[in-house]
Design a protein around this motif. Structure first.
Motif, short mmCIF file in Angstrom:
data_model
loop_
_atom_site.label_atom_id
_atom_site.label_comp_id
_atom_site.label_asym_id
_atom_site.label_seq_id
_atom_site.Cartn_x
_atom_site.Cartn_y
_atom_site.Cartn_z
N LYS A 73 -9.12 31.89 32.05
CA LYS A 73 -9.37 32.56 30.78
C LYS A 73 -10.29 31.71 29.93
CE LYS A 73 -5.12 30.96 28.55
NZ LYS A 73 -3.90 31.37 27.90
N GLU A 74 -10.80 32.28 28.90
CA GLU A 74 -11.80 31.64 28.06
C GLU A 74 -11.42 30.20 27.70
OE1 GLU A 74 -14.13 32.35 23.82
OE2 GLU A 74 -12.80 33.89 24.59
N GLY A 75 -12.31 29.27 28.04
CA GLY A 75 -12.13 27.88 27.68
C GLY A 75 -11.16 27.10 28.55
N GLN A 76 -10.58 27.73 29.56
CA GLN A 76 -9.59 27.06 30.40
C GLN A 76 -10.14 26.77 31.79
OE1 GLN A 76 -6.06 29.30 31.68
NE2 GLN A 76 -4.85 27.63 30.83
N ILE A 77 -9.86 25.56 32.28
CA ILE A 77 -10.24 25.14 33.63
C ILE A 77 -8.96 24.76 34.36
CG2 ILE A 77 -11.50 23.46 35.02
CD1 ILE A 77 -13.32 23.00 32.54
N THR A 78 -8.79 25.25 35.58
CA THR A 78 -7.66 24.85 36.41
C THR A 78 -8.18 24.60 37.81
OG1 THR A 78 -7.12 27.11 37.04
CG2 THR A 78 -5.99 26.23 35.10
N GLY A 79 -7.39 23.91 38.61
CA GLY A 79 -7.83 23.70 39.97
C GLY A 79 -6.88 22.86 40.78
N GLN A 80 -7.32 22.63 42.00
CA GLN A 80 -6.57 21.81 42.95
C GLN A 80 -7.52 20.77 43.49
OE1 GLN A 80 -3.17 21.96 43.83
NE2 GLN A 80 -3.73 20.03 44.80
N ALA A 81 -7.25 19.50 43.18
CA ALA A 81 -8.01 18.40 43.77
C ALA A 81 -7.40 18.13 45.15
CB ALA A 81 -7.91 17.18 42.85
N PRO A 82 -7.94 17.22 45.93
CA PRO A 82 -7.39 17.00 47.26
C PRO A 82 -5.89 16.71 47.30
CG PRO A 82 -9.53 16.00 47.13
CD PRO A 82 -9.18 16.46 45.74
N ASN A 104 -3.75 16.69 44.00
CA ASN A 104 -3.05 17.12 42.80
C ASN A 104 -3.69 18.32 42.13
OD1 ASN A 104 -0.95 14.90 42.24
ND2 ASN A 104 -2.80 13.75 42.78
N SER A 105 -2.86 19.11 41.48
CA SER A 105 -3.40 20.20 40.66
C SER A 105 -3.83 19.60 39.33
CB SER A 105 -2.35 21.29 40.47
OG SER A 105 -1.19 20.77 39.86
N PHE A 106 -4.76 20.28 38.66
CA PHE A 106 -5.28 19.76 37.40
C PHE A 106 -5.62 20.89 36.45
CE2 PHE A 106 -9.09 20.57 39.83
CZ PHE A 106 -10.02 20.99 38.89
N SER A 107 -5.79 20.53 35.19
CA SER A 107 -6.26 21.48 34.19
C SER A 107 -7.10 20.71 33.17
CB SER A 107 -5.11 22.21 33.51
OG SER A 107 -4.31 21.28 32.79
N ALA A 108 -7.92 21.46 32.46
CA ALA A 108 -8.78 20.88 31.42
C ALA A 108 -9.26 22.04 30.55
CB ALA A 108 -9.97 20.16 32.05
N LYS A 126 -18.62 20.78 29.93
CA LYS A 126 -17.88 19.55 29.67
C LYS A 126 -16.41 19.86 29.88
CE LYS A 126 -17.04 15.77 26.67
NZ LYS A 126 -16.14 15.32 25.86
N ALA A 127 -15.84 19.23 30.90
CA ALA A 127 -14.41 19.38 31.15
C ALA A 127 -13.70 18.46 30.18
CB ALA A 127 -14.08 19.02 32.59
N GLY A 128 -12.91 19.07 29.27
CA GLY A 128 -12.16 18.29 28.30
C GLY A 128 -11.19 17.37 29.01
N PRO A 129 -10.31 16.74 28.34
CA PRO A 129 -9.45 15.80 29.04
C PRO A 129 -8.85 16.45 30.30
CG PRO A 129 -8.91 15.88 26.71
CD PRO A 129 -9.93 16.93 26.96
N ILE A 130 -9.08 15.82 31.44
CA ILE A 130 -8.54 16.34 32.70
C ILE A 130 -7.13 15.81 32.86
CG2 ILE A 130 -8.80 16.37 35.21
CD1 ILE A 130 -11.85 16.01 34.74
N LEU A 134 -16.68 15.42 38.48
CA LEU A 134 -16.40 16.53 37.55
C LEU A 134 -16.53 16.07 36.10
CD1 LEU A 134 -15.54 19.51 37.36
CD2 LEU A 134 -13.16 18.70 37.32
N SER A 135 -16.07 14.88 35.80
CA SER A 135 -16.13 14.39 34.42
C SER A 135 -17.56 14.09 33.97
CB SER A 135 -15.24 13.17 34.25
OG SER A 135 -15.74 12.08 34.96
N ARG A 136 -18.50 13.90 34.90
CA ARG A 136 -19.90 13.63 34.54
C ARG A 136 -20.74 14.89 34.35
NH1 ARG A 136 -19.52 10.21 38.90
NH2 ARG A 136 -20.99 11.48 40.07
#
Length: 128
Positions: free
Chosen positions: A51-60, A62-66, A76-80, A100-102
């Motif tokens: 949804k708007e402004g939300q990032i989610t995912g699966q790294a090798p 761990n799952s993550f969000s930003a 720009k991925a906010g605090p991961i 991703l952070s760069r």
């Protein structure tokens, strides 16, 4: 006049379109990382924009969000924030999160997502 503007500004802002990746073709898709700087990524990592402004995912490992903190095409991925499980792919996971952070630019074209920097770093993803 300023009181009138203050009263109608929320109405106008409510009609603004989504200026994040979800508004430009990424909503509802899960993109799998194919390569970083042209080198095939040997582990599985994915990213999505539910949804708007939300990032989610699966790294090798761990799952993550930003949060996506700037409008498209900027990125720009906010605090991961991620879970903290260990696994054999932690080195690849760190590479993924560092890259991703760069990233500062984004482009969605059909099933392809490209995140990049002005210096030439690049992450290429394909939708599942």
């Amino acid at each position: 006049m300023s009181l009138r503007l203050a009263l109608i500004a929320p109405l106008i802002l409510g009609y603004c379109s989504d200026e994040t990746l979800t508004g430009y073709g990424a909503q509802g898709q899960v993109f799998v990382l194919e390569s970083i700087n042209g080198a095939p990524f040997p582990a599985r990592a994915s990213i999505g924009f539910p949804k708007e402004g939300q990032i989610t995912g699966q790294a090798p490992c761990n799952s993550f969000s930003a949060t996506q903190e700037v409008p498209y095409p900027w990125f720009k991925a906010g605090p991961i924030v991620s879970t903290k499980r260990a696994c054999p792919d932690l080195t690849q996971e760190q590479l993924f999160f560092d890259a991703l952070s760069r990233m500062t630019l984004s482009e969605v074209s059909g099933p392809n997502l490209i995140l990049s920097t002005a210096e030439g770093d690049r992450m290429e993803f394909t939708a599942e």
